[in-house]
Design a protein around this motif. Structure first.
Motif, short mmCIF file in Angstrom:
data_model
loop_
_atom_site.label_atom_id
_atom_site.label_comp_id
_atom_site.label_asym_id
_atom_site.label_seq_id
_atom_site.Cartn_x
_atom_site.Cartn_y
_atom_site.Cartn_z
N GLY A 165 -5.76 -2.77 9.65
CA GLY A 165 -6.04 -1.42 10.10
C GLY A 165 -7.38 -0.94 9.60
O GLY A 165 -7.97 -1.53 8.68
N SER A 166 -7.88 0.14 10.17
CA SER A 166 -9.23 0.60 9.86
C SER A 166 -9.32 1.71 8.82
O SER A 166 -10.38 1.97 8.28
CB SER A 166 -9.93 1.08 11.14
N SER A 167 -8.20 2.38 8.52
CA SER A 167 -8.29 3.51 7.60
C SER A 167 -6.99 3.75 6.85
O SER A 167 -5.92 3.27 7.23
CB SER A 167 -8.68 4.78 8.37
N VAL A 168 -7.13 4.50 5.76
CA VAL A 168 -6.01 4.85 4.89
C VAL A 168 -6.05 6.34 4.64
O VAL A 168 -7.12 6.90 4.37
CB VAL A 168 -6.11 4.09 3.54
N THR A 169 -4.90 7.00 4.75
CA THR A 169 -4.84 8.45 4.51
C THR A 169 -3.73 8.76 3.52
O THR A 169 -2.58 8.36 3.74
CB THR A 169 -4.57 9.22 5.82
N GLY A 170 -4.08 9.42 2.44
CA GLY A 170 -3.07 9.77 1.45
C GLY A 170 -2.38 8.57 0.85
O GLY A 170 -1.19 8.64 0.50
N GLY A 171 -3.11 7.48 0.72
CA GLY A 171 -2.53 6.28 0.14
C GLY A 171 -1.63 5.50 1.08
O GLY A 171 -0.94 4.56 0.67
N ALA A 172 -1.60 5.87 2.36
CA ALA A 172 -0.76 5.18 3.35
C ALA A 172 -1.62 4.59 4.46
O ALA A 172 -2.65 5.16 4.83
CB ALA A 172 0.25 6.16 3.95
N PRO A 173 -1.21 3.45 5.02
CA PRO A 173 -1.98 2.83 6.11
C PRO A 173 -1.87 3.64 7.40
O PRO A 173 -0.78 4.03 7.81
CB PRO A 173 -1.32 1.45 6.26
N ASP A 174 -3.01 3.89 8.01
CA ASP A 174 -3.01 4.57 9.31
C ASP A 174 -2.72 3.57 10.42
O ASP A 174 -2.79 2.35 10.23
CB ASP A 174 -4.37 5.24 9.57
#
Length: 261
Positions: A165-174
């Motif tokens: 995946g290309s990004s992480v938000t709040g420590g979770a994989p987007d």
């Protein structure tokens, strides 16, 4: 005349030799830190990923190193085993998330993927007790994800899935992308042989990606759909054997012919 025949044979053999060399795969050239070595490796059929592993049948212990480049500089990579199905749902996943500081090592989390819902920032227990979890960055922006899984006794093969995946938000994989490569990220891992080849699992109704939204979503593991069409690359041992056979046979044939003339 003999020289001309030899030249023709070499021209015929060269393409085969080159194909065999390519079949040996890039995984064999991966250099890991001291203390990390694996009996077998294979280049997986999609996302430019590879898996390195050692299986201790007596202890039902599987040590792995999964290598892949995230889809973005602050993204993630995931690999897991699915003992109950072939797609994302049911996958017991290991996920390495970059995010955060560019200088820090990727964080590693475990997720029991139960359905097509977003994953949280906290690990969840998985069916295969996991130890020795770690990750680092290899060449070409790739992330190397390490772990040891305690498998079920007597397990000889199991479906494996992977994703990036290309990004992480709040420590979770987007959510990951849904391109052809993302939807082909699954094979069967056969544990009983060092020359293990990944084989395409049985067909699945429709591909579903990893953690994300109501429909195919993003997360760790892979919900990836379509099975790998052809056996990816066999392990490095099998590939190496293929690389030697074609040239060797051609040379033997040539020697026999020259002996006759």
């Amino acid at each position: 005349m003999a020289h001309q025949i030899a030249l023709v044979v070499l021209l015929l053999v060269s393409p085969a030799a080159m194909r065999a060399a390519a079949a040996a795969g890039a995984c064999a050239g991966e250099k890991f830190p001291a203390g990390r070595a694996y009996a077998t490796c294979e280049d997986l059929p999609s996302l430019g990923a590879s898996l390195h592993w050692t299986y201790d049948a007596a202890k039902s212990s599987l040590s792995v190193a999964f290598v892949a480049a995230p889809a973005g500089s602050g993204g993630w990579v995931a690999w897991g085993l699915n003992p109950t199905g072939e797609g994302m749902a049911g996958t017991q996943a290991l996920v390495a998330l970059k995010g955060g500081s560019s200088s820090s090592a990727p964080a590693v989390k475990t997720y029991n993927i139960t359905g097509y819902v977003p994953l949280g920032g906290t690990s969840t227990p998985i069916a295969f007790p996991a130890t020795d979890l770690a990750a680092d960055e290899g060449s070409g922006g790739k992330i190397r994800l390490y772990g040891k899984l305690q498998l079920h006794k007597g397990m000889k093969s199991v479906n494996q899935v992977w994703q990036v995946g290309s990004s992480v938000t709040g420590g979770a994989p987007d959510k990951h992308a849904f391109g052809a490569a993302n939807l082909a990220s699954k094979t069967k891992l056969v544990l009983g042989s060092k020359a293990t080849a990944a084989t395409a699992p049985a067909s699945e109704p429709s591909p579903a990606p990893i953690a994300g939204g109501p429909s195919p979503s993003a997360g760790a593991g892979s919900d990836s759909g379509a099975s790998s069409s052809v056996a990816p690359s066999a392990s490095k041992n099998a590939a190496a054997a293929a690389g030697v056979s074609a040239p060797a046979l051609a040379v033997l044939a040539l020697v026999g012919f020259l002996a006759i003339v």
